[in-house]
Design an enzyme around this catalytic site. Sequence first.
Site, PDB file in Angstrom:
ATOM      1  N   ASP A 248      22.002  12.794  -2.069  1.00  0.00           N
ATOM      2  CA  ASP A 248      22.274  14.188  -2.393  1.00  0.00           C
ATOM      3  C   ASP A 248      23.693  14.349  -2.899  1.00  0.00           C
ATOM      4  O   ASP A 248      24.115  15.424  -3.261  1.00  0.00           O
ATOM      5  CB  ASP A 248      22.049  15.086  -1.170  1.00  0.00           C
ATOM      6  CG  ASP A 248      22.990  14.725  -0.035  1.00  0.00           C
ATOM      7  OD1 ASP A 248      23.677  13.689  -0.128  1.00  0.00           O
ATOM      8  OD2 ASP A 248      23.031  15.473   0.950  1.00  0.00           O
TER       9      ASP A 248
ATOM     10  N   ASP B  48      28.071  10.124  -0.877  1.00  0.00           N
ATOM     11  CA  ASP B  48      27.489   8.842  -1.295  1.00  0.00           C
ATOM     12  C   ASP B  48      27.781   8.475  -2.746  1.00  0.00           C
ATOM     13  O   ASP B  48      27.102   7.641  -3.326  1.00  0.00           O
ATOM     14  CB  ASP B  48      25.994   8.732  -0.971  1.00  0.00           C
ATOM     15  CG  ASP B  48      25.241  10.004  -1.238  1.00  0.00           C
ATOM     16  OD1 ASP B  48      25.728  10.782  -2.062  1.00  0.00           O
ATOM     17  OD2 ASP B  48      24.172  10.200  -0.635  1.00  0.00           O
TER      18      ASP B  48
ATOM     19  N   ASP C  64      18.711   8.032   0.564  1.00  0.00           N
ATOM     20  CA  ASP C  64      19.557   8.601   1.603  1.00  0.00           C
ATOM     21  C   ASP C  64      18.672   9.543   2.418  1.00  0.00           C
ATOM     22  O   ASP C  64      17.726  10.108   1.897  1.00  0.00           O
ATOM     23  CB  ASP C  64      20.679   9.385   0.920  1.00  0.00           C
ATOM     24  CG  ASP C  64      21.804   9.709   1.872  1.00  0.00           C
ATOM     25  OD1 ASP C  64      22.062   8.889   2.761  1.00  0.00           O
ATOM     26  OD2 ASP C  64      22.411  10.773   1.721  1.00  0.00           O
TER      27      ASP C  64
HETATM   28  P1  ADP Z   1      23.352  10.507   5.824  1.00  0.00           P
HETATM   29  O1  ADP Z   1      23.468   9.060   5.573  1.00  0.00           O
HETATM   30  O2  ADP Z   1      22.124  10.815   6.615  1.00  0.00           O
HETATM   31  O3  ADP Z   1      23.484  11.335   4.614  1.00  0.00           O
HETATM   32  P2  ADP Z   1      26.140  10.933   6.530  1.00  0.00           P
HETATM   33  O4  ADP Z   1      26.654   9.599   6.125  1.00  0.00           O
HETATM   34  O5  ADP Z   1      26.471  12.091   5.689  1.00  0.00           O
HETATM   35  O6  ADP Z   1      24.556  10.887   6.805  1.00  0.00           O
HETATM   36  O7  ADP Z   1      26.643  11.228   7.996  1.00  0.00           O
HETATM   37  C1  ADP Z   1      26.322  10.344   9.052  1.00  0.00           C
HETATM   38  C2  ADP Z   1      26.610  10.919  10.371  1.00  0.00           C
HETATM   39  O8  ADP Z   1      28.015  11.194  10.511  1.00  0.00           O
HETATM   40  C3  ADP Z   1      25.936  12.229  10.641  1.00  0.00           C
HETATM   41  O9  ADP Z   1      24.648  12.057  11.145  1.00  0.00           O
HETATM   42  C4  ADP Z   1      26.864  12.869  11.670  1.00  0.00           C
HETATM   43  O10 ADP Z   1      26.586  12.355  12.948  1.00  0.00           O
HETATM   44  C5  ADP Z   1      28.224  12.378  11.247  1.00  0.00           C
HETATM   45  N1  ADP Z   1      28.940  13.337  10.394  1.00  0.00           N
HETATM   46  C6  ADP Z   1      29.245  13.179   9.092  1.00  0.00           C
HETATM   47  N2  ADP Z   1      29.904  14.247   8.611  1.00  0.00           N
HETATM   48  C7  ADP Z   1      29.997  15.132   9.633  1.00  0.00           C
HETATM   49  C8  ADP Z   1      30.569  16.441   9.789  1.00  0.00           C
HETATM   50  N3  ADP Z   1      31.158  17.078   8.768  1.00  0.00           N
HETATM   51  N4  ADP Z   1      30.470  17.014  10.984  1.00  0.00           N
HETATM   52  C9  ADP Z   1      29.884  16.391  12.020  1.00  0.00           C
HETATM   53  N5  ADP Z   1      29.347  15.180  11.932  1.00  0.00           N
HETATM   54  C10 ADP Z   1      29.390  14.538  10.778  1.00  0.00           C
HETATM   55 MG    MG Z   2      24.363  12.044   2.910  1.00  0.00          MG
END
Ligand code: ADP
Ligand code: MG
Length: 630
Positions: free
Chosen positions: A523, A527, A330
């Site tokens: 993390d 996920d 991730d």
């Molecule tokens: P990663 O796969 O990098 O861990 P996430 O799946 O957690 O990323 O989130 C993907 C995208 O969704 C983020 O890059 C952001 O654009 C958006 N996002 C997710 N959660 C939030 C939040 N709480 N506030 C704002 N944007 C969010």
């Molecule tokens: Mg994440």
Amino acid sequence: MNKEQKTLLARIIIAAVFWVPLFLISEGLVPLRLPKAALIALFLVPYLVAGFDVLREVAEGIIHGEVFDEDFLMAVATIGAIVLGEYAEGVAVMLLFQIGELFQDFAVEKSRRNISALMDIRPDFACLETEDGERRVDPSEVAVGSVVIVRPGEKVPLDGVVIDGSSALNVSALTGESRPREVGPEDEVLSGTVSLSGVLRIRTTTEFGESTASRILDLVENAASRKSRSESFITRFAKVYTPVVCFAALALAVLPPLISTLAGHGGAEVWREWIFRACTMLVISCPCALVISVPLGFFAGLGGASGQGILIKGSNYLEALGRVRAVALDKTGTVTKGNFAVEAVHHSPLGDAEMLEFAALAECHSSHPISRSLKEAFGKYADPARVGGVEEISGEGVLARVDGRSVALGNEKLMARVGAEAIPCRSVGTIIHMALDGAYCGHIVISDEVKPTSAEAVAELKKAGVTRAVMLTGDSPAAAEKVAEAVGIKEYRAGLLPADKVAFVEELLGECGKNEALAFVGDGINDAPVLARADVGIAMGALGSDAAVEAADVVLMDDDPLKLAKAIRISRRCVRIVRENVVFALAVKLVCLALGALGIANMWVATAADVGVMILAVLNAIRCLFVKRL
Ligand code: ADP
Ligand code: MG
């Protein structure tokens, strides 16, 4: 040495002291002749002193219908030897067997102690601040939000936030990291760490049962109950093997002399000879070394890993970790720090401050790293009373009502969902768009930093035999590309929703060979489903997240990605050591069995070989504990 071990040692010594003169007499090496009955009676003393508990186990086994085990093999063989007149030998075999048992007990204890070095994280008391002074209470009695005081040399009893004071914390019991961690006001502290230098006042944020120390202890205590394939194989193997050996011995004792008798040249001597050989075979075939060295090896491996801040939830996962050839990582919080900093606000009709205020309020209930950074950038208290109807959409963002207006905050997918047209941004970084009452109102550019050890960690993974590393993220392709390039990952997938991550991991699983495993490292924030789906789900620095600790198979206690390759190396070596032991023990067994059946190896040689193999195997297994330099 514990009490039981001391008793066993004493019994072995007493029996041996008894046995030596009797041996000399029975071999005619001292000029003293005893009647046969007296000799038997005297030999029974060391035999029973050394082996009464073995005989008791056998009796209990027979009562419970679980007849065939090592104790049974030993009891039948030694009694057989004594009945056949080989008193000295029968007693000696029992003695050697017990020496082996003592040794094995010792080894198990040793690795258990190593794990309990980690158990040392259990706090004994909490110094609770009350209206009428301080009170020492059991940590389980402290309510969330109480204030506890931790003095130098004391353990932090519950997770919390420092309100007063600063100190260096020894975190080595939790993470294996020997460098102390400096904490001051507003820093988070985890239970199980030890304050070294200063007095801390801590406001607790969890109950004892949910605190880091308790959770780790639970994890470690449950690890031993999840068996690896080799371990359950050995258990099943012993269940089949032991009775087979018993019947084979019976056949060896009966068939050849019976045939000789039928052919007309049998006699008491022939019967005696074959029965003796059968007893020898029973002794030789005792699977002690095999049965002990496999679980002990894994046990030691789990212990060694936990000493390095790598919690593996069972030897099955340790084994799988050793087979890992593909790793999906991730991005946020794993490859990068997950500490976003707000860089700019673009295209907003609102002022920057007002934009950040809406953002921080909308995020007030989220624990996503992005949310944390927005709240930090706002810098003031985000009052949850102004916020309602919060909905967090994994991989997209959050929807909320703030001061009566509906706020959507997230990526382009979320904007599409609420029908607002997002203006693309050319800045590199993570772009958080905002819509107010369905109308687009600009975006916030935030950027994250790659962890300092990420690039090295990717290189180390390759060295540890990982052939494919893929980075997954819900972030935009531009942000993903930048990170992937910085750390040397060639393959990445961006714009994934949590469900897409699961689908992609399934695709990767399909591409894995039969003896290869896929690990997913995350993390733990949104996920958990992927963690659960991969062959080995690894949660990193995830002690704060229940869902991740639940769903993961391996928990890395700090967030250093270098631990990944280390975990794989520890597992590989552990599996290799276990295999060495199995091959070695089986090979010696087979040779001895063949020699025994041919009448070449006698009981002495057989027992010595068995105890020897066992001691070597145990020593070899203990090597799994020493993983510091891996
Ligand atoms: P990663 O796969 O990098 O861990 P996430 O799946 O957690 O990323 O989130 C993907 C995208 O969704 C983020 O890059 C952001 O654009 C958006 N996002 C997710 N959660 C939030 C939040 N709480 N506030 C704002 N944007 C969010
Ligand atoms: Mg994440």
